[in-house]
Design an enzyme around this catalytic site. Structure first.
Site, PDB file in Angstrom:
ATOM      1  N   HIS A  57      -2.863   6.318   4.635  1.00  0.00           N
ATOM      2  CA  HIS A  57      -1.415   6.371   4.850  1.00  0.00           C
ATOM      3  C   HIS A  57      -0.892   7.750   4.415  1.00  0.00           C
ATOM      4  O   HIS A  57      -1.321   8.286   3.385  1.00  0.00           O
ATOM      5  CB  HIS A  57      -0.699   5.317   4.004  1.00  0.00           C
ATOM      6  CG  HIS A  57      -0.859   3.914   4.496  1.00  0.00           C
ATOM      7  ND1 HIS A  57      -1.579   3.571   5.615  1.00  0.00           N
ATOM      8  CD2 HIS A  57      -0.351   2.742   4.002  1.00  0.00           C
ATOM      9  CE1 HIS A  57      -1.513   2.254   5.786  1.00  0.00           C
ATOM     10  NE2 HIS A  57      -0.784   1.734   4.817  1.00  0.00           N
ATOM     11  N   CYS A 115       0.816  -1.225   0.000  1.00  0.00           N
ATOM     12  CA  CYS A 115       0.000   0.000   0.000  1.00  0.00           C
ATOM     13  C   CYS A 115       0.848   1.275   0.000  1.00  0.00           C
ATOM     14  O   CYS A 115       0.534   2.239  -0.698  1.00  0.00           O
ATOM     15  CB  CYS A 115      -0.959   0.003   1.181  1.00  0.00           C
ATOM     16  SG  CYS A 115      -0.301  -0.706   2.682  1.00  0.00           S
TER      17      CYS A 115
HETATM   18  N1  LIG Z   1      -4.792  -3.549   4.469  1.00  0.00           N
HETATM   19  C1  LIG Z   1      -4.108  -2.954   3.491  1.00  0.00           C
HETATM   20  O1  LIG Z   1      -4.036  -1.712   3.401  1.00  0.00           O
HETATM   21  C2  LIG Z   1      -3.390  -3.795   2.473  1.00  0.00           C
HETATM   22  C3  LIG Z   1      -2.804  -3.151   1.398  1.00  0.00           C
HETATM   23  C4  LIG Z   1      -2.134  -3.902   0.429  1.00  0.00           C
HETATM   24  C5  LIG Z   1      -2.087  -5.263   0.564  1.00  0.00           C
HETATM   25  N2  LIG Z   1      -2.673  -5.874   1.624  1.00  0.00           N
HETATM   26  C6  LIG Z   1      -2.600  -7.330   1.703  1.00  0.00           C
HETATM   27  O2  LIG Z   1      -3.899  -7.871   1.509  1.00  0.00           O
HETATM   28  C7  LIG Z   1      -4.048  -9.063   2.282  1.00  0.00           C
HETATM   29  C8  LIG Z   1      -5.256  -8.957   3.184  1.00  0.00           C
HETATM   30  O3  LIG Z   1      -5.112  -7.854   4.037  1.00  0.00           O
HETATM   31  P1  LIG Z   1      -6.274  -7.317   4.963  1.00  0.00           P
HETATM   32  O4  LIG Z   1      -5.745  -6.071   5.512  1.00  0.00           O
HETATM   33  O5  LIG Z   1      -7.597  -7.294   4.251  1.00  0.00           O
HETATM   34  O6  LIG Z   1      -6.317  -8.463   6.115  1.00  0.00           O
HETATM   35  P2  LIG Z   1      -7.527  -8.873   7.076  1.00  0.00           P
HETATM   36  O7  LIG Z   1      -8.402  -7.723   7.378  1.00  0.00           O
HETATM   37  O8  LIG Z   1      -6.889  -9.599   8.207  1.00  0.00           O
HETATM   38  O9  LIG Z   1      -8.373  -9.922   6.201  1.00  0.00           O
HETATM   39  C9  LIG Z   1      -7.861 -11.174   5.807  1.00  0.00           C
HETATM   40  C10 LIG Z   1      -8.910 -11.886   4.982  1.00  0.00           C
HETATM   41  O10 LIG Z   1      -8.346 -13.110   4.523  1.00  0.00           O
HETATM   42  C11 LIG Z   1      -9.174 -14.212   4.937  1.00  0.00           C
HETATM   43  N3  LIG Z   1      -8.359 -15.383   5.218  1.00  0.00           N
HETATM   44  C12 LIG Z   1      -7.371 -15.502   6.120  1.00  0.00           C
HETATM   45  N4  LIG Z   1      -6.884 -16.767   6.108  1.00  0.00           N
HETATM   46  C13 LIG Z   1      -7.606 -17.460   5.185  1.00  0.00           C
HETATM   47  C14 LIG Z   1      -7.597 -18.811   4.717  1.00  0.00           C
HETATM   48  N5  LIG Z   1      -6.745 -19.713   5.189  1.00  0.00           N
HETATM   49  N6  LIG Z   1      -8.493 -19.151   3.767  1.00  0.00           N
HETATM   50  C15 LIG Z   1      -9.371 -18.253   3.288  1.00  0.00           C
HETATM   51  N7  LIG Z   1      -9.428 -16.956   3.690  1.00  0.00           N
HETATM   52  C16 LIG Z   1      -8.560 -16.581   4.631  1.00  0.00           C
HETATM   53  C17 LIG Z   1      -9.849 -13.701   6.195  1.00  0.00           C
HETATM   54  O11 LIG Z   1     -11.012 -14.444   6.452  1.00  0.00           O
HETATM   55  P3  LIG Z   1     -11.302 -14.986   7.946  1.00  0.00           P
HETATM   56  O12 LIG Z   1     -11.537 -13.793   8.792  1.00  0.00           O
HETATM   57  O13 LIG Z   1     -12.485 -15.867   7.728  1.00  0.00           O
HETATM   58  O14 LIG Z   1     -10.081 -15.784   8.383  1.00  0.00           O
HETATM   59  C18 LIG Z   1     -10.160 -12.262   5.780  1.00  0.00           C
HETATM   60  O15 LIG Z   1     -11.290 -12.255   4.944  1.00  0.00           O
HETATM   61  C19 LIG Z   1      -2.719  -9.259   3.001  1.00  0.00           C
HETATM   62  O16 LIG Z   1      -1.901 -10.100   2.220  1.00  0.00           O
HETATM   63  C20 LIG Z   1      -2.135  -7.863   3.033  1.00  0.00           C
HETATM   64  O17 LIG Z   1      -0.726  -7.869   3.111  1.00  0.00           O
HETATM   65  C21 LIG Z   1      -3.336  -5.174   2.574  1.00  0.00           C
END
Ligand SMILES: NC(=O)c1ccc[n+]([C@@H]2O[C@H](COP(=O)([O-])OP(=O)(O)OC[C@H]3O[C@@H](n4cnc5c(N)ncnc54)[C@H](OP(=O)(O)O)[C@@H]3O)[C@@H](O)[C@H]2O)c1
Length: 349
Positions: free
Chosen positions: A247, A135
């Site tokens: 950010h 991000c």
């Molecule tokens: N947040 C940001 O600004 C941002 C920016 C760029 C990239 N990212 C990347 O995007 C990804 C997600 O980030 P996030 O911030 O959205 O995280 P988050 O809020 O923790 O959400 C994670 C999601 O992934 C699902 N998940 C986790 N383990 C899983 C599994 N084994 N099988 C299927 N689904 C699963 C979770 O579902 P459950 O709750 O059911 O486990 C939830 O829906 C990460 O790789 C992060 O590095 C995030």
């Protein structure tokens, strides 16, 4: 203008997460040509419902059979899930657009910010995967690109002020719970972050590397090189701050050619994805709170750096869940469609 003749079966993996929920919203807002939307998560939240185009969709448990008939799979469920399931989705015939760090530096996977290197999407054919950058990199390169085109960037020194949503939904809950605990004089619990984040800030995001940089800082270095120009030298200090979404970055740029603050302001005013709000008066700049729900990267405080030859300093803020993740991923999918690089699967009527 998006070609909406064809309609696509779209899967969102990690749909209940901070980024996944934003993806569902962005797909609807941008009227992405969705024939069917399939939502996936782990057993923790499978069964929950999300609303898309006034319809309530049930989140399904992610399994190896999830991708039959899927045209485009948007992944945002962390590196392990992307490592295991992205190749499965590709084998089933989907194009994967991945938000995790898993595939970003793979030479056979394009790393794309459409305002900067849209043409790179064509490289998706090698692996069937396109990566979204970190991000903090996404908003940075949107600002650097037009300035680099004009005066060639030699070196960048950036300090980030990253919101807790960058660490996911549990991290947002932690800031909320800690803030509440402080006001009610209760015990403060620290789970997601290494130290208390409420009324504090933490100069540490992701793991430490051998040279003392954190992986978040390393990602900004290598991703900027991959997306924009391998010759750009960049050093970063990434800091987590008690802001829910948005950010911020203080960016110091050294150019090969002279570039005045006024010229930079004019260039950025018309650059794709950029909005300049830069009045030299109290409040004449954008703060993270104001960029929530917005698509643009806002640029303020543009000024010359008298301590180096050809130096500029500026401030930028962007919604990390949108330009830093969900919006960028959907824009990549739009690029694939507009460039006629993918077609919706032929289906029996
Ligand atoms: N947040 C940001 O600004 C941002 C920016 C760029 C990239 N990212 C990347 O995007 C990804 C997600 O980030 P996030 O911030 O959205 O995280 P988050 O809020 O923790 O959400 C994670 C999601 O992934 C699902 N998940 C986790 N383990 C899983 C599994 N084994 N099988 C299927 N689904 C699963 C979770 O579902 P459950 O709750 O059911 O486990 C939830 O829906 C990460 O790789 C992060 O590095 C995030």
């Amino acid at each position: 203008m998006l070609n909406k003749k064809d309609q696509y079966v779209v899967a969102v993996v990690g749909a209940t997460g901070a980024v996944g929920q934003e993806m569902v919203e962005v797909l609807e807002e941008r009227k992405f040509p969705v024939k069917e939307l399939r939502l996936f998560a782990s057993e923790r939240t499978a069964g929950e419902t999300l609303t898309f185009q006034d319809r309530s969709l049930t989140v399904q448990l992610l399994t190896k059979d999830a991708f039959a008939g899927v045209d485009i799979a948007l992944f945002s469920a962390g590196e392990e899930v992307s490592r295991e399931y992205a190749p499965i989705a590709v084998s089933a015939g989907a194009v994967v657009i991945d938000n995790s760090a898993e595939w970003r530096m793979n030479p056979d996977v394009p790393l794309v910010v459409p305002e900067v290197n849209a043409e790179a999407v064509a490289g998706f054919r090698k692996k069937g995967i396109i990566a979204n950058p970190n991000c903090s990199t996404a908003q940075l390169v949107v600002v650097l690109k037009p300035l680099h085109d004009k005066a060639k960037i030699k070196r960048v020194v950036v300090a980030t002020y990253q919101s807790v949503s960058g660490a996911g939904k549990d991290a947002m809950d932690e800031l909320f719970a800690q803030t509440k605990a402080i006001y009610t004089a209760s015990d403060i619990e620290t789970k997601t972050f290494p130290k208390r984040i409420a009324f504090n800030l933490i100069p540490h995001i992701d793991v430490f590397m051998e040279d003392g940089y954190t992986k978040e800082e390393w990602k900004m270095m290598v991703e900027t090189k991959k997306i924009l120009d391998p010759k750009i030298r960049l050093t970063a200090t990434c800091v987590r701050v008690p802001v829910f979404i948005g950010h911020s970055e203080a960016i110091n740029i050294e150019f090969e050619e002279p570039l005045s603050a006024e010229e930079a302001r004019e260039i950025l005013r018309t650059a794709p994805g950029c909005l300049v709000i830069d009045k030299r008066e109290p409040g004449g700049y954008v703060t993270p709170y104001e960029c929530v729900g917005e698509d643009a990267t806002y640029i303020s405080r543009i000024r010359e750096d008298p301590t180096v030859e050809n130096g500029l300093v500026l401030w930028c803020v962007s919604d990390n869940l949108r330009k830093g993740a969900a919006l960028n991923a959907v824009q990549i999918a739009e690029c694939l469609i507009n460039r006629k690089l993918i077609q919706a699967k032929k289906r029996a009527a």
